[in-house]
Motif scaffolding. Structure first.
Motif, PDB file in Angstrom:
ATOM      1  N   ASN A 130     -23.158   2.755 -39.639  1.00  0.00           N
ATOM      2  CA  ASN A 130     -23.769   1.517 -40.104  1.00  0.00           C
ATOM      3  C   ASN A 130     -24.556   1.787 -41.372  1.00  0.00           C
ATOM      4  OD1 ASN A 130     -23.372  -0.907 -38.386  1.00  0.00           O
ATOM      5  ND2 ASN A 130     -24.065   0.483 -36.766  1.00  0.00           N
ATOM      6  N   THR A 131     -24.502   0.852 -42.335  1.00  0.00           N
ATOM      7  CA  THR A 131     -25.414   0.944 -43.461  1.00  0.00           C
ATOM      8  C   THR A 131     -26.733   0.314 -43.007  1.00  0.00           C
ATOM      9  OG1 THR A 131     -25.031  -1.247 -44.412  1.00  0.00           O
ATOM     10  CG2 THR A 131     -23.451   0.505 -44.997  1.00  0.00           C
ATOM     11  N   PRO A 132     -27.815   0.512 -43.776  1.00  0.00           N
ATOM     12  CA  PRO A 132     -29.071  -0.160 -43.424  1.00  0.00           C
ATOM     13  C   PRO A 132     -28.920  -1.673 -43.308  1.00  0.00           C
ATOM     14  CG  PRO A 132     -29.440   1.529 -45.083  1.00  0.00           C
ATOM     15  CD  PRO A 132     -27.964   1.440 -44.909  1.00  0.00           C
ATOM     16  N   LEU A 133     -27.885  -2.222 -43.940  1.00  0.00           N
ATOM     17  CA  LEU A 133     -27.708  -3.681 -43.950  1.00  0.00           C
ATOM     18  C   LEU A 133     -26.713  -4.165 -42.906  1.00  0.00           C
ATOM     19  CD1 LEU A 133     -27.702  -4.195 -47.838  1.00  0.00           C
ATOM     20  CD2 LEU A 133     -29.621  -4.386 -46.223  1.00  0.00           C
ATOM     21  N   THR A 134     -25.856  -3.268 -42.367  1.00  0.00           N
ATOM     22  CA  THR A 134     -24.947  -3.708 -41.296  1.00  0.00           C
ATOM     23  C   THR A 134     -25.553  -3.401 -39.927  1.00  0.00           C
ATOM     24  OG1 THR A 134     -23.734  -1.606 -41.093  1.00  0.00           O
ATOM     25  CG2 THR A 134     -22.913  -3.198 -42.737  1.00  0.00           C
ATOM     26  N   SER A 135     -26.527  -2.468 -39.871  1.00  0.00           N
ATOM     27  CA  SER A 135     -27.123  -2.113 -38.582  1.00  0.00           C
ATOM     28  C   SER A 135     -27.807  -3.324 -37.950  1.00  0.00           C
ATOM     29  CB  SER A 135     -28.157  -0.993 -38.763  1.00  0.00           C
ATOM     30  OG  SER A 135     -28.879  -0.803 -37.555  1.00  0.00           O
ATOM     31  N   THR A 136     -27.544  -3.545 -36.661  1.00  0.00           N
ATOM     32  CA  THR A 136     -28.228  -4.641 -35.957  1.00  0.00           C
ATOM     33  C   THR A 136     -29.455  -4.124 -35.210  1.00  0.00           C
ATOM     34  OG1 THR A 136     -26.803  -4.280 -34.060  1.00  0.00           O
ATOM     35  CG2 THR A 136     -26.096  -5.959 -35.636  1.00  0.00           C
ATOM     36  N   THR A 137     -29.503  -2.813 -34.964  1.00  0.00           N
ATOM     37  CA  THR A 137     -30.651  -2.266 -34.232  1.00  0.00           C
ATOM     38  C   THR A 137     -31.726  -1.723 -35.175  1.00  0.00           C
ATOM     39  OG1 THR A 137     -29.714  -0.028 -34.198  1.00  0.00           O
ATOM     40  CG2 THR A 137     -29.118  -1.507 -32.360  1.00  0.00           C
ATOM     41  N   ASN A 139     -31.927   1.267 -35.934  1.00  0.00           N
ATOM     42  CA  ASN A 139     -32.130   2.681 -35.595  1.00  0.00           C
ATOM     43  C   ASN A 139     -31.269   3.570 -36.494  1.00  0.00           C
ATOM     44  OD1 ASN A 139     -33.868   1.953 -33.474  1.00  0.00           O
ATOM     45  ND2 ASN A 139     -32.142   1.662 -32.069  1.00  0.00           N
ATOM     46  N   ILE A 140     -31.906   4.526 -37.153  1.00  0.00           N
ATOM     47  CA  ILE A 140     -31.183   5.290 -38.171  1.00  0.00           C
ATOM     48  C   ILE A 140     -30.191   6.274 -37.550  1.00  0.00           C
ATOM     49  CG2 ILE A 140     -31.439   6.847 -40.164  1.00  0.00           C
ATOM     50  CD1 ILE A 140     -34.046   5.471 -40.809  1.00  0.00           C
ATOM     51  N   HIS A 141     -30.327   6.581 -36.254  1.00  0.00           N
ATOM     52  CA  HIS A 141     -29.335   7.476 -35.609  1.00  0.00           C
ATOM     53  C   HIS A 141     -27.965   6.796 -35.514  1.00  0.00           C
ATOM     54  CE1 HIS A 141     -29.506   6.308 -31.041  1.00  0.00           C
ATOM     55  NE2 HIS A 141     -29.588   5.232 -31.789  1.00  0.00           N
ATOM     56  N   GLY A 142     -27.883   5.508 -35.821  1.00  0.00           N
ATOM     57  CA  GLY A 142     -26.604   4.797 -35.876  1.00  0.00           C
ATOM     58  C   GLY A 142     -26.084   4.655 -37.295  1.00  0.00           C
ATOM     59  N   GLN A 143     -26.734   5.319 -38.265  1.00  0.00           N
ATOM     60  CA  GLN A 143     -26.436   5.133 -39.682  1.00  0.00           C
ATOM     61  C   GLN A 143     -26.148   6.409 -40.487  1.00  0.00           C
ATOM     62  OE1 GLN A 143     -29.678   2.848 -41.508  1.00  0.00           O
ATOM     63  NE2 GLN A 143     -30.187   1.969 -39.506  1.00  0.00           N
ATOM     64  N   ASP A 181     -17.282   2.997 -28.925  1.00  0.00           N
ATOM     65  CA  ASP A 181     -18.344   1.983 -29.020  1.00  0.00           C
ATOM     66  C   ASP A 181     -18.725   1.832 -30.492  1.00  0.00           C
ATOM     67  OD1 ASP A 181     -20.432   0.266 -28.715  1.00  0.00           O
ATOM     68  OD2 ASP A 181     -21.788   1.702 -27.751  1.00  0.00           O
ATOM     69  N   VAL A 182     -17.863   1.115 -31.226  1.00  0.00           N
ATOM     70  CA  VAL A 182     -17.974   0.986 -32.687  1.00  0.00           C
ATOM     71  C   VAL A 182     -18.334  -0.458 -33.026  1.00  0.00           C
ATOM     72  CG1 VAL A 182     -16.689   1.197 -34.857  1.00  0.00           C
ATOM     73  CG2 VAL A 182     -16.290   2.840 -32.995  1.00  0.00           C
ATOM     74  N   ASP A 183     -19.360  -0.657 -33.827  1.00  0.00           N
ATOM     75  CA  ASP A 183     -19.771  -2.017 -34.213  1.00  0.00           C
ATOM     76  C   ASP A 183     -18.780  -2.627 -35.200  1.00  0.00           C
ATOM     77  OD1 ASP A 183     -22.038  -1.496 -32.699  1.00  0.00           O
ATOM     78  OD2 ASP A 183     -23.296  -1.010 -34.429  1.00  0.00           O
ATOM     79  N   PRO A 184     -18.699  -3.960 -35.280  1.00  0.00           N
ATOM     80  CA  PRO A 184     -17.765  -4.615 -36.218  1.00  0.00           C
ATOM     81  C   PRO A 184     -17.936  -4.144 -37.661  1.00  0.00           C
ATOM     82  CG  PRO A 184     -18.711  -6.238 -34.708  1.00  0.00           C
ATOM     83  CD  PRO A 184     -19.431  -4.942 -34.441  1.00  0.00           C
ATOM     84  N   GLY A 185     -19.182  -4.048 -38.113  1.00  0.00           N
ATOM     85  CA  GLY A 185     -19.421  -3.590 -39.490  1.00  0.00           C
ATOM     86  C   GLY A 185     -18.906  -2.174 -39.706  1.00  0.00           C
ATOM     87  N   GLU A 186     -19.087  -1.336 -38.682  1.00  0.00           N
ATOM     88  CA  GLU A 186     -18.599   0.051 -38.769  1.00  0.00           C
ATOM     89  C   GLU A 186     -17.076   0.074 -38.793  1.00  0.00           C
ATOM     90  OE1 GLU A 186     -20.759   1.434 -35.179  1.00  0.00           O
ATOM     91  OE2 GLU A 186     -21.623   2.950 -36.511  1.00  0.00           O
ATOM     92  N   HIS A 187     -16.465  -0.755 -37.917  1.00  0.00           N
ATOM     93  CA  HIS A 187     -14.998  -0.779 -37.853  1.00  0.00           C
ATOM     94  C   HIS A 187     -14.417  -1.228 -39.192  1.00  0.00           C
ATOM     95  CE1 HIS A 187     -10.963  -2.331 -36.507  1.00  0.00           C
ATOM     96  NE2 HIS A 187     -10.980  -1.134 -35.966  1.00  0.00           N
ATOM     97  N   TYR A 188     -15.077  -2.237 -39.804  1.00  0.00           N
ATOM     98  CA  TYR A 188     -14.634  -2.701 -41.132  1.00  0.00           C
ATOM     99  C   TYR A 188     -14.694  -1.544 -42.146  1.00  0.00           C
ATOM    100  CZ  TYR A 188     -14.574  -5.081 -45.612  1.00  0.00           C
ATOM    101  OH  TYR A 188     -14.248  -5.465 -46.897  1.00  0.00           O
ATOM    102  N   ILE A 189     -15.809  -0.791 -42.120  1.00  0.00           N
ATOM    103  CA  ILE A 189     -15.984   0.330 -43.065  1.00  0.00           C
ATOM    104  C   ILE A 189     -14.897   1.392 -42.842  1.00  0.00           C
ATOM    105  CG2 ILE A 189     -17.458   2.333 -43.550  1.00  0.00           C
ATOM    106  CD1 ILE A 189     -19.885   0.408 -43.108  1.00  0.00           C
TER     107      ILE A 189
END
Ligand SMILES: N[C@@H](CSCCS(N)(=O)=O)C(=O)O
Ligand SMILES: [Mn+2]
Ligand SMILES: [Mn+2]
Ligand SMILES: [Mn+2]
Length: 321
Positions: A130-137, A139-143, A181-189
């Motif tokens: 996730n980028t800082p702008l696609t992250s929904t949580t 939390n930087i451990h997802g970025q 367990d991949v977020d939509p923004g991550e899948h797009y990237i």
């Protein structure tokens, strides 16, 4: 002198601010007290323990947009980057014991500062891109991967204590294993950048040996680069490693998890390793924490020459009557 499979430099990073759950900072000492260093030496490695990093206290670490604890995470990773670079300059394969996965920012950055271009094998239930702008949580451990990829640099906003981070990985040099367990923004990237992904579906379809064969063929298709393995313990099924912050069902078996590290070891290209997200407080029993920690140790032993068929020291000789 002695034969050494590998010279290993261990760095403890007791850090948890990339996510909200306390306990993951206990990972380094738990993995050490489970016997990692002794076991590595028994299997013929030269081991140097660089101890645990200490991280500066950051007060008033207010969110920046949605991004949480940016100042603490940025500061910790700058320190880690320096430490990993030094371990590499000392000629070791670096082993970073986490701590949460935001630490991959410093670990990969420091590794690349020492060796230049590298391949990244990211073993995880999550893509952590996730980028800082696609992250929904927030939390930087997802970025972490988003800060490291050249191709995403234009999508990263300015963050306090992050100005030192220079992107150092190309999307074509990144391979994921274990995603489920991949977020939509991550899948797009991942699709946009054409990142090579072996999700749990591909693990089921191909089997872990074909996944590893194709991973190594893909990474060395052009130029063989040193490999950075970033291993999130939550890649393994939570029935084996429940003591972690974001468990997801349908994970790798213990055997698949170890096969991955055994295979990467035999490439001779393994140059840096992260083992992250072990959190004893997320286990419901002591036994669950112990199972998680002992699996983490076994994964690391696989990185450095342990084989399930058995090992013996190079200088071994049968005792004479
Ligand atoms: N995609 C979610 C969860 S990411 C889980 C992070 S980790 N390091 O794999 O445990 C987010 O961005 O927060
Ligand atoms: Mn010799
Ligand atoms: Mn994960
Ligand atoms: Mn992760």
């Amino acid at each position: 002198h002695h034969h050494h499979h590998q010279s290993v430099g261990i760095i403890g990073a007791p850090f948890s601010k990339g996510q909200p759950r306390g306990g993951v900072e206990r990972g380094p000492d738990l993995i050490r007290s489970a016997g990692l260093l002794q076991r590595l030496e028994e299997q013929g490695c030269a081991v140097k323990d660089y101890g645990n990093l200490t991280f500066e206290e950051v007060v008033d670490d207010e969110p920046v947009g949605r991004v949480k604890r940016a100042r603490a995470v940025g500061s910790a990773n700058q320190r880690l980057s320096e430490a990993v670079r030094a371990v590499k300059k000392d000629g070791h394969t670096s082993v970073m014991l986490g701590g949460d996965h935001s630490l991959a920012i410093g670990s990969i950055h420091g590794h690349s500062a020492a060796v230049g271009e590298l391949s990244v094998v990211w073993v995880d239930a999550h893509a952590d891109i996730n980028t800082p702008l696609t992250s929904t949580t927030g939390n930087i451990h997802g970025q972490p991967m988003s800060y490291l990829l050249h191709e995403l640099h234009s999508k990263i906003p300015v963050l306090p204590n992050f100005s030192w981070v220079k992107p150092c990985v190309s999307a074509k040099d990144l391979v994921y294993i274990g995603l489920r367990d991949v977020d939509p923004g991550e899948h797009y990237i991942l699709k946009l950048l054409g990142v090579k992904v072996f999700s749990m579906r591909e693990v089921d379809q191909l089997g872990v040996s074909k996944v590893m064969e194709q991973t190594c063929d893909y990474l060395s298709a052009k130029v063989k680069k040193p490999i950075h393995l970033s291993y999130d313990i939550d890649a393994i099924d939570p029935s084996i490693t429940p003591a972690t912050g974001t468990p997801v069902v349908g994970g790798l078996t213990y055997r698949e998890g170890v096969y991955i590290t055994e295979h990467l070891c035999q490439t001779g290209l393994l140059s840096g390793v992260d083992l992250v997200e072990v959190n004893p407080l997320r286990g419901q029993t002591e036994a669950e924490a112990q199972s998680t920690v002992s699996t983490a140790v076994d994964l690391l032993l696989g990185c450095f020459g342990r084989l399930r068929e058995g090992n013996h020291p190079p200088a071994y000789a049968l005792p004479e009557p």
